[in-house]
Design a protein around this motif. Structure first.
Motif, PDB file in Angstrom:
ATOM      1  N   ALA A 215     -13.805  -9.765  -1.185  1.00 54.52           N
ATOM      2  CA  ALA A 215     -13.310  -9.884  -2.567  1.00 54.52           C
ATOM      3  C   ALA A 215     -13.787  -8.771  -3.497  1.00 54.52           C
ATOM      4  N   ARG A 216     -14.670  -7.900  -3.033  1.00 57.78           N
ATOM      5  CA  ARG A 216     -15.083  -6.781  -3.891  1.00 57.78           C
ATOM      6  C   ARG A 216     -14.420  -5.459  -3.480  1.00 57.78           C
ATOM      7  N   GLY A 217     -13.558  -5.537  -2.495  1.00 61.70           N
ATOM      8  CA  GLY A 217     -12.798  -4.347  -2.104  1.00 61.70           C
ATOM      9  C   GLY A 217     -11.718  -4.051  -3.144  1.00 61.70           C
ATOM     10  N   GLN A 218     -11.100  -2.897  -3.003  1.00 65.67           N
ATOM     11  CA  GLN A 218     -10.075  -2.461  -3.966  1.00 65.67           C
ATOM     12  C   GLN A 218      -8.956  -3.515  -4.077  1.00 65.67           C
ATOM     13  N   LEU A 219      -8.444  -3.959  -2.949  1.00 60.23           N
ATOM     14  CA  LEU A 219      -7.345  -4.924  -2.966  1.00 60.23           C
ATOM     15  C   LEU A 219      -7.861  -6.351  -3.147  1.00 60.23           C
ATOM     16  N   GLY A 220      -8.986  -6.675  -2.502  1.00 54.86           N
ATOM     17  CA  GLY A 220      -9.548  -8.028  -2.610  1.00 54.86           C
ATOM     18  C   GLY A 220      -9.818  -8.395  -4.061  1.00 54.86           C
ATOM     19  N   ALA A 221     -10.423  -7.479  -4.816  1.00 57.08           N
ATOM     20  CA  ALA A 221     -10.728  -7.750  -6.226  1.00 57.08           C
ATOM     21  C   ALA A 221      -9.440  -7.944  -7.026  1.00 57.08           C
TER      22      ALA A 221
ATOM     23  N   LEU B  64     -20.136 -13.426   2.738  1.00 55.37           N
ATOM     24  CA  LEU B  64     -19.524 -13.789   4.023  1.00 55.37           C
ATOM     25  C   LEU B  64     -19.183 -12.541   4.822  1.00 55.37           C
ATOM     26  N   ASP B  65     -19.810 -12.432   6.000  1.00 56.06           N
ATOM     27  CA  ASP B  65     -19.449 -11.378   6.951  1.00 56.06           C
ATOM     28  C   ASP B  65     -18.287 -11.925   7.785  1.00 56.06           C
ATOM     29  N   ALA B  66     -17.106 -11.380   7.547  1.00 55.44           N
ATOM     30  CA  ALA B  66     -15.911 -11.950   8.178  1.00 55.44           C
ATOM     31  C   ALA B  66     -15.919 -11.797   9.695  1.00 55.44           C
ATOM     32  N   SER B  67     -16.753 -10.894  10.210  1.00 55.05           N
ATOM     33  CA  SER B  67     -16.771 -10.735  11.674  1.00 55.05           C
ATOM     34  C   SER B  67     -17.744 -11.716  12.342  1.00 55.05           C
TER      35      SER B  67
ATOM     36  N   ASN C 278      -7.252 -12.079   3.251  1.00 55.00           N
ATOM     37  CA  ASN C 278      -8.270 -11.210   3.851  1.00 55.00           C
ATOM     38  C   ASN C 278      -8.206  -9.782   3.297  1.00 55.00           C
ATOM     39  N   GLY C 279      -9.111  -9.494   2.348  1.00 54.85           N
ATOM     40  CA  GLY C 279      -9.207  -8.122   1.818  1.00 54.85           C
ATOM     41  C   GLY C 279     -10.285  -7.320   2.516  1.00 54.85           C
ATOM     42  N   ALA C 280     -10.955  -7.926   3.504  1.00 56.70           N
ATOM     43  CA  ALA C 280     -12.070  -7.233   4.182  1.00 56.70           C
ATOM     44  C   ALA C 280     -11.532  -6.291   5.255  1.00 56.70           C
ATOM     45  N   ALA C 281     -12.153  -5.143   5.365  1.00 58.45           N
ATOM     46  CA  ALA C 281     -11.742  -4.203   6.417  1.00 58.45           C
ATOM     47  C   ALA C 281     -12.754  -3.077   6.536  1.00 58.45           C
TER      48      ALA C 281
ATOM     49  N   SER D 114      -2.375  -4.731   6.479  1.00 54.63           N
ATOM     50  CA  SER D 114      -2.434  -3.675   7.492  1.00 54.63           C
ATOM     51  C   SER D 114      -1.990  -2.351   6.858  1.00 54.63           C
ATOM     52  N   THR D 115      -1.603  -1.434   7.675  1.00 55.33           N
ATOM     53  CA  THR D 115      -1.501  -0.050   7.227  1.00 55.33           C
ATOM     54  C   THR D 115      -0.317   0.697   7.841  1.00 55.33           C
ATOM     55  N   ASP D 116       0.134   1.716   7.130  1.00 53.86           N
ATOM     56  CA  ASP D 116       1.135   2.642   7.664  1.00 53.86           C
ATOM     57  C   ASP D 116       0.602   3.392   8.889  1.00 53.86           C
TER      58      ASP D 116
ATOM     59  N   ARG E  98       1.757  -4.677   5.197  1.00 54.89           N
ATOM     60  CA  ARG E  98       1.322  -3.280   5.363  1.00 54.89           C
ATOM     61  C   ARG E  98       1.364  -2.584   4.010  1.00 54.89           C
ATOM     62  N   VAL E  99       0.205  -2.095   3.583  1.00 59.99           N
ATOM     63  CA  VAL E  99       0.119  -1.312   2.355  1.00 59.99           C
ATOM     64  C   VAL E  99      -0.237   0.120   2.742  1.00 59.99           C
ATOM     65  N   GLU E 100      -0.199   1.022   1.761  1.00 62.65           N
ATOM     66  CA  GLU E 100      -0.373   2.447   2.085  1.00 62.65           C
ATOM     67  C   GLU E 100      -0.883   3.192   0.866  1.00 62.65           C
ATOM     68  N   SER E 101      -1.834   4.094   1.058  1.00 57.19           N
ATOM     69  CA  SER E 101      -2.299   4.974  -0.018  1.00 57.19           C
ATOM     70  C   SER E 101      -2.500   4.188  -1.325  1.00 57.19           C
ATOM     71  N   LEU E 102      -3.434   3.249  -1.284  1.00 59.03           N
ATOM     72  CA  LEU E 102      -3.677   2.375  -2.434  1.00 59.03           C
ATOM     73  C   LEU E 102      -4.227   3.159  -3.622  1.00 59.03           C
TER      74      LEU E 102
ATOM     75  N   ALA F  73     -14.831   3.046  -6.976  1.00 60.88           N
ATOM     76  CA  ALA F  73     -13.521   3.547  -6.543  1.00 60.88           C
ATOM     77  C   ALA F  73     -13.697   4.532  -5.389  1.00 60.88           C
ATOM     78  N   LYS F  74     -12.870   4.388  -4.343  1.00 62.88           N
ATOM     79  CA  LYS F  74     -12.889   5.356  -3.248  1.00 62.88           C
ATOM     80  C   LYS F  74     -11.447   5.636  -2.827  1.00 62.88           C
ATOM     81  N   GLY F  75     -11.281   6.485  -1.851  1.00 59.78           N
ATOM     82  CA  GLY F  75      -9.930   6.792  -1.397  1.00 59.78           C
ATOM     83  C   GLY F  75      -9.417   8.096  -1.978  1.00 59.78           C
TER      84      GLY F  75
HETATM   85  N1  NAP Z   1      -7.174   2.022   0.807  1.00 62.14           N
HETATM   86  C1  NAP Z   1      -5.992   2.385   1.300  1.00 62.14           C
HETATM   87  O1  NAP Z   1      -5.406   3.392   0.891  1.00 62.14           O
HETATM   88  C2  NAP Z   1      -5.345   1.558   2.374  1.00 62.14           C
HETATM   89  C3  NAP Z   1      -4.219   2.087   3.025  1.00 62.14           C
HETATM   90  C4  NAP Z   1      -3.588   1.317   3.999  1.00 62.14           C
HETATM   91  C5  NAP Z   1      -4.054   0.058   4.320  1.00 62.14           C
HETATM   92  N2  NAP Z   1      -5.170  -0.420   3.687  1.00 62.14           N
HETATM   93  C6  NAP Z   1      -5.637  -1.767   4.067  1.00 62.14           C
HETATM   94  O2  NAP Z   1      -5.682  -2.564   2.891  1.00 62.14           O
HETATM   95  C7  NAP Z   1      -6.743  -3.501   2.981  1.00 62.14           C
HETATM   96  C8  NAP Z   1      -7.628  -3.392   1.764  1.00 62.14           C
HETATM   97  O3  NAP Z   1      -8.156  -2.061   1.703  1.00 62.14           O
HETATM   98  P1  NAP Z   1      -9.094  -1.602   0.509  1.00 62.14           P
HETATM   99  O4  NAP Z   1      -8.773  -0.205   0.189  1.00 62.14           O
HETATM  100  O5  NAP Z   1      -9.070  -2.630  -0.550  1.00 62.14           O
HETATM  101  O6  NAP Z   1     -10.499  -1.593   1.248  1.00 62.14           O
HETATM  102  P2  NAP Z   1     -11.943  -1.406   0.614  1.00 62.14           P
HETATM  103  O7  NAP Z   1     -11.860  -1.084  -0.830  1.00 62.14           O
HETATM  104  O8  NAP Z   1     -12.668  -0.518   1.562  1.00 62.14           O
HETATM  105  O9  NAP Z   1     -12.515  -2.879   0.719  1.00 62.14           O
HETATM  106  C9  NAP Z   1     -12.815  -3.491   1.923  1.00 62.14           C
HETATM  107  C10 NAP Z   1     -13.891  -4.492   1.624  1.00 62.14           C
HETATM  108  O10 NAP Z   1     -14.197  -5.190   2.838  1.00 62.14           O
HETATM  109  C11 NAP Z   1     -15.617  -5.292   2.907  1.00 62.14           C
HETATM  110  N3  NAP Z   1     -15.994  -5.509   4.294  1.00 62.14           N
HETATM  111  C12 NAP Z   1     -16.099  -4.614   5.292  1.00 62.14           C
HETATM  112  N4  NAP Z   1     -16.465  -5.229   6.422  1.00 62.14           N
HETATM  113  C13 NAP Z   1     -16.593  -6.548   6.121  1.00 62.14           C
HETATM  114  C14 NAP Z   1     -16.961  -7.704   6.859  1.00 62.14           C
HETATM  115  N5  NAP Z   1     -17.286  -7.617   8.155  1.00 62.14           N
HETATM  116  N6  NAP Z   1     -16.996  -8.890   6.233  1.00 62.14           N
HETATM  117  C15 NAP Z   1     -16.685  -8.988   4.907  1.00 62.14           C
HETATM  118  N7  NAP Z   1     -16.348  -7.944   4.163  1.00 62.14           N
HETATM  119  C16 NAP Z   1     -16.287  -6.731   4.757  1.00 62.14           C
HETATM  120  C17 NAP Z   1     -16.117  -3.988   2.333  1.00 62.14           C
HETATM  121  O11 NAP Z   1     -17.467  -4.078   1.966  1.00 62.14           O
HETATM  122  P3  NAP Z   1     -18.367  -2.731   1.942  1.00 62.14           P
HETATM  123  O12 NAP Z   1     -17.747  -1.835   0.904  1.00 62.14           O
HETATM  124  O13 NAP Z   1     -19.706  -3.271   1.592  1.00 62.14           O
HETATM  125  O14 NAP Z   1     -18.265  -2.165   3.324  1.00 62.14           O
HETATM  126  C18 NAP Z   1     -15.204  -3.849   1.122  1.00 62.14           C
HETATM  127  O15 NAP Z   1     -15.675  -4.580   0.008  1.00 62.14           O
HETATM  128  C19 NAP Z   1      -7.458  -3.206   4.310  1.00 62.14           C
HETATM  129  O16 NAP Z   1      -6.949  -4.078   5.285  1.00 62.14           O
HETATM  130  C20 NAP Z   1      -7.048  -1.782   4.626  1.00 62.14           C
HETATM  131  O17 NAP Z   1      -7.067  -1.533   6.015  1.00 62.14           O
HETATM  132  C21 NAP Z   1      -5.817   0.292   2.723  1.00 62.14           C
END
Ligand code: NAP
Length: 294
Positions: free
Chosen positions: A8-14, A34-37, A56-59, A99-101, A145-149, A159-161
């Motif tokens: 929930a603290r990831g870019q999309l999760g939040a 919660l460690d989703a793995s 599920n925003g974790a990845a 998922s992803t492109d 499937r999302v892309e280039s968020l 912020a990252k990416g």
């Molecule tokens: N960003 C993009 O441009 C992009 C493009 C295509 C698809 N996607 C997909 O979109 C989804 C969301 O991406 P996002 O950019 O929002 O990702 P993100 O900002 O990197 O956020 C992912 C979050 O998951 C957490 N995480 C990692 N491993 C975990 C675990 N085992 N248990 C619980 N939490 C865990 C990370 O924590 P930490 O930061 O502490 O590791 C982070 O808060 C993902 O499925 C990604 O593959 C993203």
């Protein structure tokens, strides 16, 4: 509905938490909660919450890092999804997974539809494709499937990416390095979050959807439009994919067709419109910072 958001603290999760909090009972799990793995932890957490929906925003999103950390990528991107899907089955919940492109090889010449066979070219991409398959263990699963968020919701981590990188470089007057021959369909995080909420609420057919803003562009076109919206000088070092040595391979052409999700009645605005709204939020941010300092 009770919605458990994992990662929930990831870019999309939040953004999902932000989008759903007003109209649903949202339980947010950051990675520290919660460690989703960890399947036992997932089982226990979901037994407490008894969600109607798990999002599920974790990845593991470090595409290059995954080449050297395949097990960590598989745990977060595939086995965690299996654990969440099993928990969804136990509680009769819907699972939303992203998922992803990158599951495509990028050799197409027209926008990919959901029916095109994936051909992942990196560890990250393969782990994400496995995650797509595991998600379907849930009784109802939306795989989006999302892309280039781009875009950042309150509560998100730093912020990252690529977009954040280009933005920071442009704002500091630097020269941003961008691909002129990589084609994308950018996804504005609030639009992806809204589409997610609408899918859940409408009870549209479960399955795989491309959830991106409409249209496509190269990274250079996107970066130029960003500079124009920001009103800063467009200073770019335009590079070709063949000239940049990256650890993981990237698909060259990854426009995604969003016809399927639009056919459910969900609007996916053009990326230019999304970019304009994003830059407005940045202006508001700066205005608030200035007001705070006065
Ligand atoms: N960003 C993009 O441009 C992009 C493009 C295509 C698809 N996607 C997909 O979109 C989804 C969301 O991406 P996002 O950019 O929002 O990702 P993100 O900002 O990197 O956020 C992912 C979050 O998951 C957490 N995480 C990692 N491993 C975990 C675990 N085992 N248990 C619980 N939490 C865990 C990370 O924590 P930490 O930061 O502490 O590791 C982070 O808060 C993902 O499925 C990604 O593959 C993203």
């Amino acid at each position: 509905m009770r919605i458990a958001v994992v990662g929930a603290r990831g870019q999309l999760g939040a953004a999902i938490v932000h989008e759903c909090a007003a109209s649903h009972d949202v339980v947010a799990f950051g990675r520290a909660d919660l460690d989703a793995s960890d399947e036992a932890a997932v089982t226990a957490a979901m037994a407490r919450v008894k969600p109607d929906v798990i999002v599920n925003g974790a990845a593991f999103t470090d595409v290059d890092g995954a080449e050297d950390h395949a097990v960590a990528a598989l745990n977060a991107n595939a086995f965690a999804v299996r654990a969440l899907a099993r928990a969804a089955r136990t509680h009769g919940a819907t699972l939303v997974h992203y998922s992803t492109d990158f599951v495509f090889d990028g050799t197409a010449t027209e926008a990919y539809t959901e029916s095109v066979r994936p051909n992942p070219q990196s560890v990250y991409a393969a782990s994400k494709l496995l995650g797509e398959w595991f998600a379907t263990d849930a009784p109802r699963a939306y795989v989006l499937r999302v892309e280039s968020l781009f875009g950042r919701a309150p509560g998100a981590g730093p912020a990252k990416g690529s977009v954040a990188g280009i933005l920071n470089t442009l704002r500091s007057g630097g020269v941003a390095k961008v691909f002129e021959d990589r084609t994308i369909s950018p996804s504005y995080v609030p639009d992806a979050a809204r589409a997610t909420r609408q899918l859940i609420e409408s009870r549209a057919s479960a399955g795989l959807y491309h959830c991106v803003n409409s249209g496509s562009c190269t990274w250079l076109e996107f970066a130029k439009a960003l500079a124009q919206q920001l009103g800063v000088e467009p200073r770019f070092d335009a590079v070709r994919m063949a000239d940049v040595k990256l650890r993981a391979s990237r698909p060259r052409f990854c426009a995604l067709s969003n016809e399927k999700i639009r056919a459910t009645g969900i609007e996916m605005p053009a990326w230019q419109d999304a970019l304009r709204r994003y830059v407005e939020t940045l202006r508001d941010e700066v205005a608030h910072q200035v007001a705070d300092r006065q």
